[in-house]
Design a protein around this motif. Structure first.
Motif, short mmCIF file in Angstrom:
data_model
loop_
_atom_site.label_atom_id
_atom_site.label_comp_id
_atom_site.label_asym_id
_atom_site.label_seq_id
_atom_site.Cartn_x
_atom_site.Cartn_y
_atom_site.Cartn_z
N UNK A 90 1.81 -3.07 8.00
CA UNK A 90 1.25 -4.25 7.33
C UNK A 90 0.52 -3.84 6.06
N UNK A 91 -0.17 -2.71 6.09
CA UNK A 91 -0.84 -2.22 4.89
C UNK A 91 0.17 -1.84 3.83
N UNK A 92 1.24 -1.19 4.24
CA UNK A 92 2.28 -0.82 3.28
C UNK A 92 2.87 -2.07 2.62
N UNK A 93 3.09 -3.12 3.38
CA UNK A 93 3.61 -4.37 2.81
C UNK A 93 2.60 -5.00 1.84
N UNK A 94 1.33 -4.95 2.23
CA UNK A 94 0.27 -5.49 1.37
C UNK A 94 0.24 -4.73 0.05
N UNK A 95 0.29 -3.41 0.12
CA UNK A 95 0.23 -2.58 -1.09
C UNK A 95 1.47 -2.81 -1.96
N UNK A 96 2.63 -2.90 -1.34
CA UNK A 96 3.88 -3.07 -2.10
C UNK A 96 3.88 -4.37 -2.89
N UNK A 97 3.17 -5.37 -2.41
CA UNK A 97 3.13 -6.66 -3.10
C UNK A 97 2.17 -6.66 -4.28
#
Length: 380
Positions: free
Chosen positions: A187-194
């Motif tokens: 979820x953090x990786x998705x947050x950062x990617x956005x």
């Protein structure tokens, strides 16, 4: 005639600093107020806010006193402000004392004027007792904490029925995507990617092991504590300088919904404790073992429970969430400093001292003692 003192604002630490965003001038205010028909003609700028993420001023016009806020469009567009203004309008209709939002000549609640986004609020009723206080500083008294807890519970009760979706991706919003996830690293990786600026800032850092460590040490049971909670739009920045007070020490007006988003009551309560019961500005100054004030947290919870009952299970759930409740907003602050402001030093402070440092405090014996005292203390 003596020169006026330079306008300074709050920084991440305890010292005032020159503002990122220049103070609103008389010409700025006059041009913006001309777009709000109810506002009247500008007479004076009475005060400039020391808060750092936007420029704000109390303005006196021929029709009263208002608070004019000006945002960089990378932080808030009129559409971004409309999300929180709809929530404020819902709360007002439900009887929560919030400042009136003025409408523009286009019938909107915010407007772009030149290179900026403006919003205008009527001055709320009450005493601004904490006006010059930094955000991460405590209540003056346990009675203020108790009153603030009761006010927060009334806000949560009024929030029910506001069914707007979560806010669009934008800086400085307390979103709710990572803590409820059973895979917080993904979820953090998705947050950062956005968020490209955040991703660029984190790329040279060994951030994934750091995040994995935090969730291994503090994240056990967090998704379960949040599972099945009623989704609510919440304030997400509940501290004493975001309310106005009456002479009896009760909350008279609630304001500053800039971090508001769709979370849940337990998350918002944990945020309120994190904001008010730990003197974070003293972290690393030699007294880490004494910066936590569980009595303030207990007073806030006791006040909340006078409106919405709390049982031991609810308290245990919010204490499970508390050590990481700042995590997502800390990432948003890093995104703001790295992207909008272009200040790598402040972004590093937000990563090292805010995101990691606050979490690490809870892993130490004094942080665990703080949580234990609240968990086993009185509920009312």
């Amino acid at each position: 005639m003596a020169a006026s003192a330079p306008h300074l604002v709050h920084g991440i630490g305890t010292t005032l600093k020159p503002p990122t965003w220049p103070a609103i001038t008389h010409d700025n205010a006059a041009a913006a107020l001309a777009r709000f028909p109810v506002a009247g003609q500008l007479e004076a700028l009475e005060w400039h806010s020391p808060r750092p993420f936007s420029a704000a001023a109390r303005v006196r016009t021929t029709r009263g006193v208002f608070v004019l806020k000006r945002h960089h469009p990378a932080v808030r567009t009129p559409a971004g402000l409309a999300e929180e203004h709809a929530f404020i309008a819902h709360l007002a209709a439900a009887g929560i004392p919030v400042p009136e939002i003025l409408l523009t000549d286009a019938g909107t609640s915010a407007i772009a004027v030149g290179d900026w986004t403006y919003e205008l609020h009527r001055q709320g009723a009450g005493l601004d007792l904490y006006r010059e206080r930094l955000s991460w500083t405590p209540f003056f008294s346990a009675s203020h904490a108790h009153a603030a807890g009761a006010s927060l519970a009334r806000l949560h009760a009024a929030s029910r029925g506001f069914a707007a979706p979560a806010r669009a991706v934008q800086p400085l919003v307390a979103s709710f995507n990572i803590l409820p996830s059973t895979d917080p690293l993904a979820a953090t990786e998705a947050y950062v990617a956005a968020r490209p600026a955040l991703a660029a800032f984190l790329e040279p850092r060994d951030w994934r092991p750091a995040v994995a460590r935090l969730f291994a040490e503090l994240g056990q049971g967090v998704p379960a504590a949040l599972a099945g909670r009623e989704a609510l739009w919440t304030h997400n920045d509940w501290h004493p300088s975001n309310v106005l007070w009456n002479a009896d020490g009760q909350v008279e007006t609630v304001f500053d919904f800039g971090l508001a988003d769709r979370t849940c009551a337990v998350h918002d309560l944990a945020t309120a404790i994190e904001r008010t019961a730990i003197d974070w500005l003293e972290l690393g100054q030699g007294r880490d073992a004494t910066i936590g004030d569980p009595e303030t947290a207990q007073a806030l919870l006791a006040g909340y429970a006078t409106v919405i009952p709390l049982d031991r299970g609810e308290v245990a759930a919010l204490l499970r969430v508390l050590p990481l409740v700042h995590f997502e907003f800390a990432l948003s602050e890093i995104d703001y400093f790295a992207g909008v402001v272009g200040d790598a030093e402040q972004a590093s402070v937000a990563w090292d001292q805010y995101l990691l440092g606050h979490a690490d405090w809870f892993t130490a014996p004094h942080g665990q003692a703080f949580l234990n005292t609240i968990e086993h203390g009185p509920l009312g």
